[in-house]
Design a protein around this motif. Structure first.
Motif, PDB file in Angstrom:
ATOM      1  N   PHE A  91     -10.173  11.817  -5.411  1.00  0.00           N
ATOM      2  CA  PHE A  91     -10.709  10.615  -5.581  1.00  0.00           C
ATOM      3  C   PHE A  91     -11.181   9.985  -4.060  1.00  0.00           C
ATOM      4  N   LYS A 121      -4.986   5.469   4.041  1.00  0.00           N
ATOM      5  CA  LYS A 121      -3.874   4.928   4.220  1.00  0.00           C
ATOM      6  C   LYS A 121      -2.463   5.493   3.272  1.00  0.00           C
ATOM      7  N   TYR A 130     -10.111  -2.589   2.105  1.00  0.00           N
ATOM      8  CA  TYR A 130     -10.276  -3.472   1.529  1.00  0.00           C
ATOM      9  C   TYR A 130     -10.539  -4.676   2.715  1.00  0.00           C
ATOM     10  N   GLN A 178      -1.291  -2.644 -10.799  1.00  0.00           N
ATOM     11  CA  GLN A 178      -2.036  -1.437 -11.673  1.00  0.00           C
ATOM     12  C   GLN A 178      -1.176  -1.079 -12.912  1.00  0.00           C
ATOM     13  N   ASP A 223       1.536   3.071  -1.532  1.00  0.00           N
ATOM     14  CA  ASP A 223       0.342   3.188  -2.266  1.00  0.00           C
ATOM     15  C   ASP A 223      -0.463   1.785  -2.203  1.00  0.00           C
ATOM     16  N   HIS A 270      -1.642  -1.883   1.006  1.00  0.00           N
ATOM     17  CA  HIS A 270      -2.905  -2.563   1.284  1.00  0.00           C
ATOM     18  C   HIS A 270      -2.914  -4.028   1.432  1.00  0.00           C
TER      19      HIS A 270
HETATM   20  C1  SOE Z   1      -3.983   4.543  -6.766  1.00  0.00           C
HETATM   21  O1  SOE Z   1      -3.145   3.542  -6.926  1.00  0.00           O
HETATM   22  C2  SOE Z   1      -5.187   3.989  -5.731  1.00  0.00           C
HETATM   23  O2  SOE Z   1      -6.058   4.972  -5.778  1.00  0.00           O
HETATM   24  C3  SOE Z   1      -4.718   3.815  -4.384  1.00  0.00           C
HETATM   25  O3  SOE Z   1      -4.296   5.185  -3.640  1.00  0.00           O
HETATM   26  C4  SOE Z   1      -5.836   3.235  -3.469  1.00  0.00           C
HETATM   27  O4  SOE Z   1      -5.362   3.318  -2.033  1.00  0.00           O
HETATM   28  C5  SOE Z   1      -6.243   2.023  -4.146  1.00  0.00           C
HETATM   29  O5  SOE Z   1      -7.160   1.274  -3.318  1.00  0.00           O
HETATM   30  C6  SOE Z   1      -6.671   2.014  -5.599  1.00  0.00           C
HETATM   31  O6  SOE Z   1      -5.589   2.738  -6.172  1.00  0.00           O
END
Ligand code: SOE
Length: 391
Positions: free
Chosen positions: A13, A103, A132, A162, A188, A192
């Protein structure tokens, strides 16, 4: 115009998001130094070769150490799971490369300290990919705060929610393994909002938190009967006090049904409030207490004007941008930083500061008491100083 030879380690990703950014950045921004996508690196040769072609890399390597021997590579971008950040970043810095690291910076505070040491000794450019910060609406929030439009800051309220692991049958991927990921939602997602809080409000003085793992066993394979144990948190929440006296609340979870990527904050000051939600990332909501009562109230600012940060490089007003642009903006500032010999924030020093908060939250969960994050050793001469830019 000079060329910066780039190598990217990792091709899932984040590897895709970073590759796209390197492809786009010189097409939209005027740069003194342009990226040359030399090599992508991963251990599975067949997969990495196919990815090199599809993502636009000139070649590939299956061992990151090969990248470090190559003279045509100036910048190593680490977009792998957390357990490999320390090894790859330190080796790349010791080889005299510039380093961008995903990060959170590391899996432990000790690793983060060693990475910061290596960056300081190397004297090359270092940066952490907290993308971000480079949403135009977040930059606008920063500008309004720096101008004093909100007055004295009293409250920071942030959530990052999430739901992608809601299904108990979702398999035990690397993100559930403490050895690989360091922590769960805390590192995770929480990382942020900690970084955004540092950027917008300032240093965090102390924290007290709680974490929970609601689904403790998951199938090893999709649809399989055999299960394994989750060794990280599913959810984390903590209270904070900032050095400037503001209060903060933070919540990170991957178990909030319907919340796909809800990274949101509200800031309240003595003169106004700001609200941001990543899922409406072209907008910033603002309230100014001195607006006339008849026409006052929260307003929604479309952050798509050419004068807004980064926006002039893209489309006409109202023609919105998205998630991938945050990475393009990150690469733009990184390449500018390499040209200028100055590490753009968030540097490894900022990455250490975030890690210190994660570490303090984990210690507070154990001790059930308010806990102070360890202070960053202020030593990186290429860096942008403390969180307020002071050297
Ligand atoms: C998964 O939870 C994730 O991809 C994170 O690892 C990223 O840092 C975040 O920006 C979006 O969600």
């Amino acid at each position: 115009m000079s060329e910066i030879g780039v190598a990217l380690v990792g091709y899932k990703f984040m590897g895709q998001a970073h590759s796209n950014a390197y492809r786009q950045v010189a097409r939209f921004f005027d740069l003194d130094s342009t990226p040359r996508m030399r090599a992508i690196c991963g251990r599975d040769e067949e997969a990495v070769k196919a990815t090199a072609d599809s993502l636009g890399w000139e070649g590939y390597e299956t061992d990151y150490r090969r990248l470090l021997e190559r003279d045509d590579i100036d910048l190593v971008d680490v977009a792998t799971p957390g357990n490999t950040h320390h090894e790859i970043a330190v080796a790349a810095l010791e080889a005299g490369k510039h380093v961008l690291c995903e990060k959170p910076l590391a899996n432990t505070l000790e690793e983060a300290r060693e990475m910061l040491d290596a960056a300081t000794t190397a004297g090359t450019i270092n940066m952490v990919c907290f993308n971000y910060r480079r949403v135009p609406a977040v930059q606008l929030a920063k500008k309004l705060l720096d101008e004093g439009r909100l007055g004295e800051i009293r409250h920071w309220r942030a959530v990052y929610l999430q739901d992608f692991i809601l299904d108990p049958e979702f398999p035990l991927i690397w993100r559930f393994d403490k050895e690989v990921a360091g922590s769960g939602a805390l590192g995770d997602l929480g990382a942020h909002i900690i970084d955004l809080a540092h950027f917008l409000v300032g240093p965090i003085e102390k924290v007290v938190g709680t974490t929970e793992t609601f689904i403790r066993e998951r199938p090893l394979e999709p649809g399989g009967d055999e299960t394994g144990t989750v060794t990280v948190d599913d959810a984390a929440a903590f209270l904070a006090r900032f050095e400037n006296g503001a209060m903060g609340t933070f919540e990170a979870t991957r178990l909030a049904p319907g919340r796909k990527n809800h990274n949101s904050f509200e800031i309240n000051g003595s003169k106004g409030s700001l609200v941001f939600d990543l899922e409406r990332m072209n907008e910033l909501r603002a309230y100014f207490a001195d607006d006339p009562p008849e026409t006052g109230g929260f307003r929604t600012i479309m952050v798509t004007e050419p004068d807004h940060p980064y926006v002039g490089a893209w489309w006409p007003p109202g023609h919105i941008i998205g998630y991938e642009h945050t990475f393009v903006h990150t690469m733009k500032d990184l390449l500018d930083g390499i040209g200028a010999g100055k590490s753009p924030a968030p540097t490894f020093e900022d990455g250490f500061r975030c890690q210190a908060v994660l570490d303090a939250v984990e210690r507070s969960v154990e001790s059930k008491t308010w806990t102070r994050p360890e202070r960053a050793p202020r030593r990186d001469p290429t860096g942008s100083g403390d969180l307020l830019g002071r050297q």
